[in-house]
Structure formats: structure tokens, C-alpha cells
Design a protein around this motif. Structure first.
Motif, PDB file in Angstrom:
ATOM      1  N   MET C   1       0.802  -1.202  -0.139  1.00 50.07           N
ATOM      2  CA  MET C   1      -0.057  -0.098   0.216  1.00 50.07           C
ATOM      3  C   MET C   1       0.893   1.204   0.007  1.00 50.07           C
ATOM      4  SD  MET C   1      -2.927   1.057   2.770  1.00 50.07           S
ATOM      5  CE  MET C   1      -1.815   2.111   3.787  1.00 50.07           C
ATOM      6  N   ASN C   2       0.588   2.333  -0.920  1.00 46.76           N
ATOM      7  CA  ASN C   2       1.350   3.318  -0.830  1.00 46.76           C
ATOM      8  C   ASN C   2       0.348   4.296  -0.244  1.00 46.76           C
ATOM      9  OD1 ASN C   2       3.414   2.528  -2.194  1.00 46.76           O
ATOM     10  ND2 ASN C   2       2.681   3.019  -4.210  1.00 46.76           N
ATOM     11  N   THR C   3       0.745   5.738   0.138  1.00 48.92           N
ATOM     12  CA  THR C   3       0.030   6.943   0.423  1.00 48.92           C
ATOM     13  C   THR C   3       0.458   8.024  -0.183  1.00 48.92           C
ATOM     14  OG1 THR C   3      -0.486   5.843   2.374  1.00 48.92           O
ATOM     15  CG2 THR C   3      -0.931   8.171   2.130  1.00 48.92           C
ATOM     16  N   ILE C   4      -0.473   8.581  -1.084  1.00 50.43           N
ATOM     17  CA  ILE C   4      -0.291   9.826  -1.810  1.00 50.43           C
ATOM     18  C   ILE C   4      -0.742  10.970  -0.965  1.00 50.43           C
ATOM     19  CG2 ILE C   4      -0.872  11.150  -3.735  1.00 50.43           C
ATOM     20  CD1 ILE C   4      -1.179   8.384  -5.267  1.00 50.43           C
ATOM     21  N   GLN C   5       0.161  11.796  -0.646  1.00 46.83           N
ATOM     22  CA  GLN C   5      -0.157  13.051   0.033  1.00 46.83           C
ATOM     23  C   GLN C   5      -0.581  14.373  -1.119  1.00 46.83           C
ATOM     24  OE1 GLN C   5       3.296  13.244   2.804  1.00 46.83           O
ATOM     25  NE2 GLN C   5       1.942  12.575   4.342  1.00 46.83           N
ATOM     26  N   VAL C   6      -1.494  14.781  -0.801  1.00 45.01           N
ATOM     27  CA  VAL C   6      -1.823  15.940  -1.703  1.00 45.01           C
ATOM     28  C   VAL C   6      -2.304  17.091  -0.915  1.00 45.01           C
ATOM     29  CG1 VAL C   6      -2.971  14.414  -3.451  1.00 45.01           C
ATOM     30  CG2 VAL C   6      -4.368  15.452  -1.475  1.00 45.01           C
ATOM     31  N   ARG C   7      -2.177  18.387  -1.300  1.00 46.44           N
ATOM     32  CA  ARG C   7      -2.274  19.709  -0.649  1.00 46.44           C
ATOM     33  C   ARG C   7      -3.183  20.394  -1.563  1.00 46.44           C
ATOM     34  NH1 ARG C   7      -2.164  22.198   4.293  1.00 46.44           N
ATOM     35  NH2 ARG C   7      -3.068  24.306   3.680  1.00 46.44           N
ATOM     36  N   THR C   8      -4.577  20.659  -0.903  1.00 47.11           N
ATOM     37  CA  THR C   8      -5.604  21.226  -1.924  1.00 47.11           C
ATOM     38  C   THR C   8      -5.267  22.958  -1.290  1.00 47.11           C
ATOM     39  OG1 THR C   8      -7.228  20.640  -0.015  1.00 47.11           O
ATOM     40  CG2 THR C   8      -6.829  19.140  -1.916  1.00 47.11           C
ATOM     41  N   ARG C  11     -11.668  25.684  -0.766  1.00 47.95           N
ATOM     42  CA  ARG C  11     -12.765  24.741  -0.155  1.00 47.95           C
ATOM     43  C   ARG C  11     -12.968  23.484  -0.973  1.00 47.95           C
ATOM     44  NH1 ARG C  11     -18.406  26.821   1.438  1.00 47.95           N
ATOM     45  NH2 ARG C  11     -18.798  25.707  -0.508  1.00 47.95           N
ATOM     46  N   ASP C  12     -13.418  23.769  -2.149  1.00 56.80           N
ATOM     47  CA  ASP C  12     -13.979  22.970  -3.194  1.00 56.80           C
ATOM     48  C   ASP C  12     -12.877  22.935  -4.192  1.00 56.80           C
ATOM     49  OD1 ASP C  12     -16.591  21.977  -1.891  1.00 56.80           O
ATOM     50  OD2 ASP C  12     -17.100  24.125  -2.248  1.00 56.80           O
ATOM     51  N   GLU C  13     -12.448  21.492  -4.632  1.00 58.80           N
ATOM     52  CA  GLU C  13     -11.414  21.592  -5.803  1.00 58.80           C
ATOM     53  C   GLU C  13     -11.476  19.770  -6.178  1.00 58.80           C
ATOM     54  OE1 GLU C  13      -7.517  22.964  -4.153  1.00 58.80           O
ATOM     55  OE2 GLU C  13      -6.485  21.800  -5.703  1.00 58.80           O
ATOM     56  N   GLY C 111     -10.191  10.805 -16.170  1.00 58.59           N
ATOM     57  CA  GLY C 111      -9.245  11.226 -15.215  1.00 58.59           C
ATOM     58  C   GLY C 111      -9.839  10.761 -13.759  1.00 58.59           C
ATOM     59  N   ILE C 112      -8.633  10.338 -12.913  1.00 54.66           N
ATOM     60  CA  ILE C 112      -9.111  10.211 -11.316  1.00 54.66           C
ATOM     61  C   ILE C 112      -8.646  11.452 -10.603  1.00 54.66           C
ATOM     62  CG2 ILE C 112      -8.352   8.652  -9.545  1.00 54.66           C
ATOM     63  CD1 ILE C 112      -6.974   6.936 -11.553  1.00 54.66           C
ATOM     64  N   TYR C 113      -9.855  11.659 -10.046  1.00 49.98           N
ATOM     65  CA  TYR C 113      -9.957  12.826  -9.169  1.00 49.98           C
ATOM     66  C   TYR C 113      -9.909  12.935  -7.810  1.00 49.98           C
ATOM     67  CZ  TYR C 113     -10.247  15.508 -13.710  1.00 49.98           C
ATOM     68  OH  TYR C 113      -9.760  15.877 -14.915  1.00 49.98           O
ATOM     69  N   PHE C 114      -8.989  13.640  -7.064  1.00 51.33           N
ATOM     70  CA  PHE C 114      -9.411  13.678  -5.451  1.00 51.33           C
ATOM     71  C   PHE C 114     -10.194  14.876  -5.564  1.00 51.33           C
ATOM     72  CE2 PHE C 114      -8.295  15.811  -1.547  1.00 51.33           C
ATOM     73  CZ  PHE C 114      -8.345  14.622  -0.857  1.00 51.33           C
ATOM     74  N   CYS C 115     -11.624  14.650  -4.619  1.00 52.37           N
ATOM     75  CA  CYS C 115     -12.366  15.511  -4.501  1.00 52.37           C
ATOM     76  C   CYS C 115     -12.417  16.349  -3.115  1.00 52.37           C
ATOM     77  CB  CYS C 115     -13.608  15.130  -4.695  1.00 52.37           C
ATOM     78  SG  CYS C 115     -13.786  14.305  -6.502  1.00 52.37           S
ATOM     79  N   GLU C 116     -11.722  17.320  -2.948  1.00 57.54           N
ATOM     80  CA  GLU C 116     -11.626  18.193  -1.783  1.00 57.54           C
ATOM     81  C   GLU C 116     -13.054  18.848  -1.712  1.00 57.54           C
ATOM     82  OE1 GLU C 116     -11.186  19.221   1.594  1.00 57.54           O
ATOM     83  OE2 GLU C 116      -8.962  19.058   0.936  1.00 57.54           O
ATOM     84  N   PHE C 117     -13.683  18.667  -0.380  1.00 59.28           N
ATOM     85  CA  PHE C 117     -14.816  19.295  -0.105  1.00 59.28           C
ATOM     86  C   PHE C 117     -15.023  20.258   1.156  1.00 59.28           C
ATOM     87  CE2 PHE C 117     -16.657  15.501  -2.396  1.00 59.28           C
ATOM     88  CZ  PHE C 117     -16.822  16.328  -3.564  1.00 59.28           C
ATOM     89  N   ASP C 118     -13.746  20.229   1.812  1.00 53.30           N
ATOM     90  CA  ASP C 118     -13.698  21.245   3.071  1.00 53.30           C
ATOM     91  C   ASP C 118     -12.315  21.606   3.168  1.00 53.30           C
ATOM     92  OD1 ASP C 118     -14.479  22.421   5.374  1.00 53.30           O
ATOM     93  OD2 ASP C 118     -14.430  20.828   6.690  1.00 53.30           O
ATOM     94  N   GLY C 119     -11.562  22.088   1.877  1.00 51.15           N
ATOM     95  CA  GLY C 119     -10.074  22.670   2.229  1.00 51.15           C
ATOM     96  C   GLY C 119     -10.178  23.970   2.586  1.00 51.15           C
ATOM     97  N   PRO C 120      -9.013  24.540   2.285  1.00 52.63           N
ATOM     98  CA  PRO C 120      -7.652  23.694   2.108  1.00 52.63           C
ATOM     99  C   PRO C 120      -6.991  22.917   3.005  1.00 52.63           C
ATOM    100  CG  PRO C 120      -7.142  26.187   2.475  1.00 52.63           C
ATOM    101  CD  PRO C 120      -8.506  25.919   2.567  1.00 52.63           C
ATOM    102  N   SER C 122      -4.105  19.607   3.757  1.00 54.82           N
ATOM    103  CA  SER C 122      -3.259  18.340   3.666  1.00 54.82           C
ATOM    104  C   SER C 122      -3.868  17.142   3.807  1.00 54.82           C
ATOM    105  CB  SER C 122      -2.086  18.271   4.385  1.00 54.82           C
ATOM    106  OG  SER C 122      -0.935  19.304   4.061  1.00 54.82           O
ATOM    107  N   ARG C 123      -3.862  16.458   2.644  1.00 60.44           N
ATOM    108  CA  ARG C 123      -4.966  15.015   2.581  1.00 60.44           C
ATOM    109  C   ARG C 123      -4.044  13.650   2.370  1.00 60.44           C
ATOM    110  NH1 ARG C 123      -9.996  16.052   4.873  1.00 60.44           N
ATOM    111  NH2 ARG C 123     -11.086  17.544   3.698  1.00 60.44           N
ATOM    112  N   ASN C 124      -4.491  12.687   2.700  1.00 56.46           N
ATOM    113  CA  ASN C 124      -4.000  11.348   2.385  1.00 56.46           C
ATOM    114  C   ASN C 124      -4.766  10.418   1.424  1.00 56.46           C
ATOM    115  OD1 ASN C 124      -1.372  11.703   3.628  1.00 56.46           O
ATOM    116  ND2 ASN C 124      -2.725  11.230   5.589  1.00 56.46           N
ATOM    117  N   VAL C 125      -4.173   9.762   0.333  1.00 54.22           N
ATOM    118  CA  VAL C 125      -5.012   9.117  -0.615  1.00 54.22           C
ATOM    119  C   VAL C 125      -4.345   7.831  -0.502  1.00 54.22           C
ATOM    120  CG1 VAL C 125      -5.735   8.654  -2.930  1.00 54.22           C
ATOM    121  CG2 VAL C 125      -5.662  10.951  -1.789  1.00 54.22           C
TER     122      VAL C 125
END
Lengths: 132, 132, 132
Positions: C1-8, C11-13, C111-120, C122-125
Motif C-alpha cells: 500500500m502506498n499513500t499519496i499526499q496531496v495539498r489542496t 474549499r472545493d477542488e 481522469g482520477i480526481y481527488f475531490c476536496e470538499f472542506d479545504g484547503p 493536507s490530505r492522504n490518498v
């Protein structure tokens, strides 16, 4: 991986593809495992829902059209099918079903539906089976 | 494949089944893999959402009822539970969770919920574990 | 298992993470199988949708905000982000994609999207790959 080709006949349509998925499972010879059913499109999804009364499909498509109306003055997407993209992300691009004894494990009223939201078109559904 | 039986107590209800899924994973002995959690019904789904503040469940069920009202004069389905079918396709019939070190890989606030949309009823949830 | 870190950054992205998932698949060396992409959060989901016209993302976030408005006088959840929980259960916490020949099997426009609904934030996928 198999690809099922479907031909839809209206803009919004729920097409029961349960038998085609079951056939792919039988041809694979897999007795225990998982099958993934995936739409290759962004304006058509896959869902699992009622296979008995066809009015459920009619109602579902009507309700989705109420929630995501085809025309919205705020839309920017020039192609004009924003609603279809929303419906696809709501139902999901794929579903998964357990295989046991070589058969799909579905409840009495559950069928697998290809959900056309911007037809009529020729569409592809990928079917992938994992043994385990 | 295991089947978890749940008994819901109201028309709309989100029931946390995380512990039951974790228990099934432990009984399987699988350390690394995937677990599928599947509703066998077309008026009850599965979702992953907040496990801390119970008001989130209350709000979610209220918001879904606003988007898909129980009664709609355009509905044709005689059984009168069209809204429940919509809610089920919105949450989805199933969810998947990664297993690592014999444990469910869930975020701090994530719980697995059985979503009853046409209860109270006795319901079945299938749990399938794949090693890998 | 990998974990991708994203930074949004808002708020919505909707953030395209397709390349990061493809990279994880390539690093795994798996030629045939399945990849699971999972949000570790209850106010951010994953969806598969259009990768070409960025207006689709704008429209999708606007439409979701219309269906699930940020403020609703009936909400009880003190944190005030009930809408984000609803959007997450609507898109889903995870998606699955077939791997064939070491590549993600996606349609031309998917495309595969990470959907931020309460940002900005730091999130983990989490990314989990199954051979088969």
C-alpha cells in the motif's frame, strides 16, 4: 479483461447488463472471486438497483434529472452535458459484485445497470474478474 | 464470504458496522488485502463517513431526504419507495476497504455504515475478503 | 500500500491524481490487476470524470454546491461542514481502476480526481494494487 459493447437508444437510459456480466463470469471459469464492471465513459455510469418493476428506472432517471437539470444557466462547459457528468459521478463509474459457486451474488431484486446519461451512443463496459 | 445480518429500527438509518467488518477480517486471518462490504438490497446502501459526531448521520439523512423527497407526484413506482432507490444508488451498494496488518485501513474519522432507506427491516450485508 | 499526499488550495477542488496513481502502478511492477484509490477522509472523496475541459470541474463543484448548500438551517453538526460529508458519500470514498499491460485502463476522457470538499488541507490518498 472483457469489453461488453452496448448501444443505447435515448439520452437517459438504464440498461440491465446482469446477464452479460454473468456470461463473462461463466466463460472465465472462476468459481470464487470478484467481478468489476466499469464504464469507460464520463457521461455514463454503472449502478446496482431494482430489476423487477421498470417504473423504478423511469422514476430514477426522472429524479436525477430533477436534481441535475439538463440546462443550468451557470454551466460553463460548452458541450452542454454537465448534468451527465454529475449523474455519472453520483452513480459511480463502476460496481463490484461477489462471485460464489460461479454465480453473481446479487439480492433477489438486484440487477446491474449501465446508466446512459448522454445518449444515444455506442458504449464500452469493461469486465474484470479476480479469483480469490 | 460472510453474511452479516442487521436489524434496522426506522425508515432512514445509518448503522455503524465497522466492528462487525473488522471481526470478519480477523476471523479470516488475512493480514494484507481488500474487504468488500455489500448490501444485498436495492433500498439500502453502504457508505463510509464520520464516526464521531452522531449529528452528521442526522444531517446526512435529512439532506438526502431534501434532495430525494419521499413523496413525488411524478413517481410511477407503485411501492412508493422510489426515494429509497435513489439514495441507494447515490451512496452505492458497496464499499471497499484496504486491509493492512490484519486491520482495516480507515482514517481517524471514517466508519463503515449500513444505510437503511426503507426500514425498519432485517437486512443482509455480504463481506468478501481477498488476500493480496 | 502506498499513500499519496496531496495539498489542496480551496474549499472545493477536484485535483487530477491520475499520473500519481499510474506512477504507483509502474513502481509496483504489476502488469495485470486492479488498483484501489481511497480517500482517508470523510470530507473528501474520489471520483472518475472528465480530464479535458476544466470547466467540467467548475460546473461539477457548482452543481454539487447547489444540491448540498454549505449552510442549511436544519443542520445540527457543530463543525458546520455537513455539506462536505454529503458530497463525499455522493462521489464515494474510493474508486477502482483495472490495470492491463502495466497501464491504467481508462477511457479517453477519464481522469482520477481527488475531490476536496472542506479545504484547503493536507490530505492522504491510499493506493492499493492487487495482482490478478
Amino acid at each position: 479483461m472483457n469489453t461488453i459493447q452496448v448501444r443505447t437508444s435515448s439520452r437517459d437510459e438504464m440498461m440491465d447488463i446482469t446477464r452479460k456480466v454473468q456470461q463473462a463470469v461463466e466463460e472465465s471459469g472462476v468459481q470464487e472471486g470478484i467481478v468489476y464492471i466499469m464504464s469507460a465513459h464520463t457521461t455514463a455510469g454503472i449502478t446496482i438497483n431494482e430489476n423487477a418493476d421498470p417504473d423504478v428506472k423511469t422514476d430514477m432517471l426522472q429524479r436525477l434529472a430533477d436534481v441535475y437539470p439538463w440546462e443550468d444557466p451557470k454551466d460553463r462547459h460548452m458541450e452542454g452535458n454537465t448534468a451527465a457528468h454529475l449523474k455519472t459521478s453520483t452513480t459511480g463509474a463502476s460496481q463490484v459484485v461477489i462471485i460464489s459457486g460461479g454465480r453473481l451474488v446479487l439480492g433477489t431484486w438486484q440487477g446491474i445497470y449501465f446508466c446512459e446519461f448522454d445518449g444515444p451512443r455506442s458504449r464500452n463496459v469493461h469486465v474484470k474478474i479476480l479469483h480469490g
